[in-house]
Design a protein around this motif. Structure first.
Motif, PDB file in Angstrom:
ATOM      1  N   ARG A 162      -4.501   6.291   0.531  1.00 40.59           N
ATOM      2  CA  ARG A 162      -3.897   4.961   0.543  1.00 40.59           C
ATOM      3  C   ARG A 162      -4.180   4.314  -0.812  1.00 40.59           C
TER       4      ARG A 162
ATOM      5  N   THR B   4      -8.107  -0.649   0.569  1.00 40.48           N
ATOM      6  CA  THR B   4      -7.019  -0.904  -0.377  1.00 40.48           C
ATOM      7  C   THR B   4      -6.811  -2.405  -0.587  1.00 40.48           C
ATOM      8  N   ARG B   5      -7.023  -3.200   0.467  1.00 42.11           N
ATOM      9  CA  ARG B   5      -6.889  -4.649   0.300  1.00 42.11           C
ATOM     10  C   ARG B   5      -7.920  -5.192  -0.689  1.00 42.11           C
TER      11      ARG B   5
ATOM     12  N   MET C 280       0.849  -1.192   0.000  1.00 43.48           N
ATOM     13  CA  MET C 280       0.000   0.000   0.000  1.00 43.48           C
ATOM     14  C   MET C 280       0.887   1.245   0.000  1.00 43.48           C
TER      15      MET C 280
ATOM     16  N   ASP D  72      -7.060   1.008   5.005  1.00 42.24           N
ATOM     17  CA  ASP D  72      -6.276  -0.174   4.659  1.00 42.24           C
ATOM     18  C   ASP D  72      -7.183  -1.304   4.173  1.00 42.24           C
TER      19      ASP D  72
ATOM     20  N   ARG E  73      -7.552   4.966   9.635  1.00 46.24           N
ATOM     21  CA  ARG E  73      -6.462   4.276   8.937  1.00 46.24           C
ATOM     22  C   ARG E  73      -6.802   2.812   8.677  1.00 46.24           C
TER      23      ARG E  73
END
Length: 493
Positions: free
Chosen positions: A16, A46-47, A1, A43, A39
């Motif tokens: 991100r 983004t995964r 990332m 994350d 955050r």
């Protein structure tokens, strides 16, 4: 990332990016609650292959400008959406997402921004639709404690103090009883210049009022025990986009992190994975047209599809006490206690049903029809439905409050809507109905003088009479066991 921080029109923005070559679809979250708290959420996006963007709204935390709730979100969101679509990592597709005030930001962008800046899909969780919608019940009665807590924590300041109201009430347990309520900021010990203006908003004209003109898919998420349940459902029903989905669980404002009464293991949903799957299908145009839903049945390991609603079933109510009572704003019925005084002059009308002979699945809107009299020119009527378990424990099921201005002493017939209920009640449960003049401090006290409850300095006791034969409790009961759905399959369908 790949993470980085930038400023968009003076607004602090974190980005991100997924691993691998782009461009990517993007998710935008705009929040007054500190972008740094998101955050883990970013994350997660983004995964799942999304570029994730979170931004502090104007005047909050690291963003420049003046913090004015509900004032700048369409314009600031539009500037950010245009910026995202200009980035080399963006494929131009955008999901606006958020919970509570951040859901308001997403909806303002979707419904009020210029067309070219609007997102392609919206996720609105426990949406705070606007000032009037959050501050008042649909009937106009003021939601005192919830708004005081929010303004004490977040109002007129760049940061937050989540414990501000609790600390103030610990120092002064009678904090809400001092008059006028417009003077509450002084007793909180800090300036809140926007507090009086909040209560001048009476028209429910937030983004939800314009939902019918939406042009993109919606995922609305709420909880049965949330302040904004009715608004979440109304938003979903009114949505005019190509598809609308509703996920409604037995949760509070924190959703799965705040399970409420009736929540079972079957109601634990992986919201992040569900959001991502829905967003992928929404951006690809793969969702079926129309409105679909998954609504949890509290107290039973079931999720029900859209359109599941019980049939009104009469329940005979027996008067316990208080057909005539005094609604005294100096000694109001508490919204925080379910204990009912057994001695002294009655402060509410109490009625109860016989024990349920078998389990009852209640799904749909609950209401109470009354024939009642007040001897004051203004009167609130609060109806609270409580489940009494066979062992004697009490649990609040639903509450509704209406404000009336009937001629003093003249009987009136009216309905108090208690909102939506989706709950399995065990056999042996008794239903207790309380009819009172106040539900405090969840709601501001009606002074009974006709004055505005926020500026009133004088309180007047109100004599009330409820005709027990004119009380009708509307309980929508399912006639048979429902056919369940799987939310992980129904929502992205």
């Amino acid at each position: 990332m790949t993470p980085y921080t930038t400023a968009v029109a003076g607004l602090a923005t974190d980005v991100r990016l997924p691993d691998g070559a782009g461009p990517f679809p993007a998710v935008l979250v705009r929040t007054p609650y500190d972008r740094l708290r998101h955050r883990a959420e970013l994350d997660g996006w983004t995964r799942h292959g999304f570029a994730a963007v979170v931004q502090d709204v104007r005047g909050r935390h690291a963003s420049a400008g003046e913090w004015r709730p509900y004032a700048h979100e369409a314009a600031d969101g539009a500037a950010t959406a245009r910026w995202i679509r200009r980035q080399p990592w963006s494929d131009g597709r955008l999901v606006a997402a958020g919970g509570s005030y951040a859901a308001h930001c997403a909806l303002a962008l979707a419904l009020d921004a210029p067309r070219e800046a609007r997102p392609d899909a919206v996720i609105a969780a426990v949406p705070a639709l606007g000032a009037a919608e959050t501050a008042r019940e649909p009937s106009g009665v003021e939601r005192l404690a919830a708004r005081a807590g929010w303004w004490a924590a977040h109002g007129d300041r760049p940061d937050s103090d989540e414990g501000a109201l609790a600390a103030a009430r610990a120092a002064d347990p009678g904090l809400f009883t001092h008059l006028p309520l417009s003077d509450l900021p002084r007793r909180l010990g800090r300036s809140l210049p926007s507090w009086p203006g909040l209560w001048r908003h009476r028209e429910r004209n937030g983004p939800g009022a314009r939902a019918g003109r939406a042009g993109m898919p919606l995922l609305a998420v709420g909880g049965h025990h949330d302040h904004f349940t009715e608004d979440t459902v109304a938003l979903w029903r009114a949505w005019g986009g190509p598809s609308a989905r509703l996920l409604l669980g037995p949760w509070g404002h924190g959703l799965v992190a705040e399970p409420g009464p009736g929540a079972l293991p079957a109601h634990r949903v992986s919201l992040g994975a569900l959001y991502a799957r829905w967003a992928r299908r929404a951006l690809a145009g793969e969702l079926r047209a129309g409105h679909r839903a998954a609504v949890a049945l509290g107290g039973a390991p079931l999720w029900l599809p859209a359109g599941t609603e019980g049939e009104p079933r009469p329940h005979r109510l027996r008067l316990l006490r208080g057909a005539s009572f005094t609604a005294d704003p100096g000694h109001p019925v508490s919204s925080e206690e379910l204990t009912v005084p057994e001695k002294g002059a009655p402060d509410r009308c109490l009625l109860v049903t016989a024990p349920l002979p078998r389990p009852l699945d209640v799904v749909g809107p609950v209401g109470v029809r009354l024939r009642a009299t007040a001897d004051t020119p203004s009167a609130d009527w609060a109806a609270r439905l409580v489940a009494i378990a066979p062992g004697g424990t009490a649990e609040r099921l639903a509450v509704g409050v209406v404000r009336r201005a009937d001629p003093p002493g003249r009987p009136a017939e009216f309905t108090v809507d208690l909102g939506l209920l989706a709950r399995r009640l065990p056999a042996g449960t008794r239903l207790r109905l309380e009819i009172a003049g106040h539900h405090f401090p969840a709601h501001a006290r009606n002074p009974h003088t006709g004055e505005d409850p926020l500026t009133a300095t004088r309180l007047l006791a109100s004599r009330r009479h409820v005709d027990p034969g004119g009380v009708a409790l509307r309980i929508p009961a399912l006639p048979s066991r429902p056919v369940p759905v799987d939310p992980a399959q129904e929502i992205p369908r």
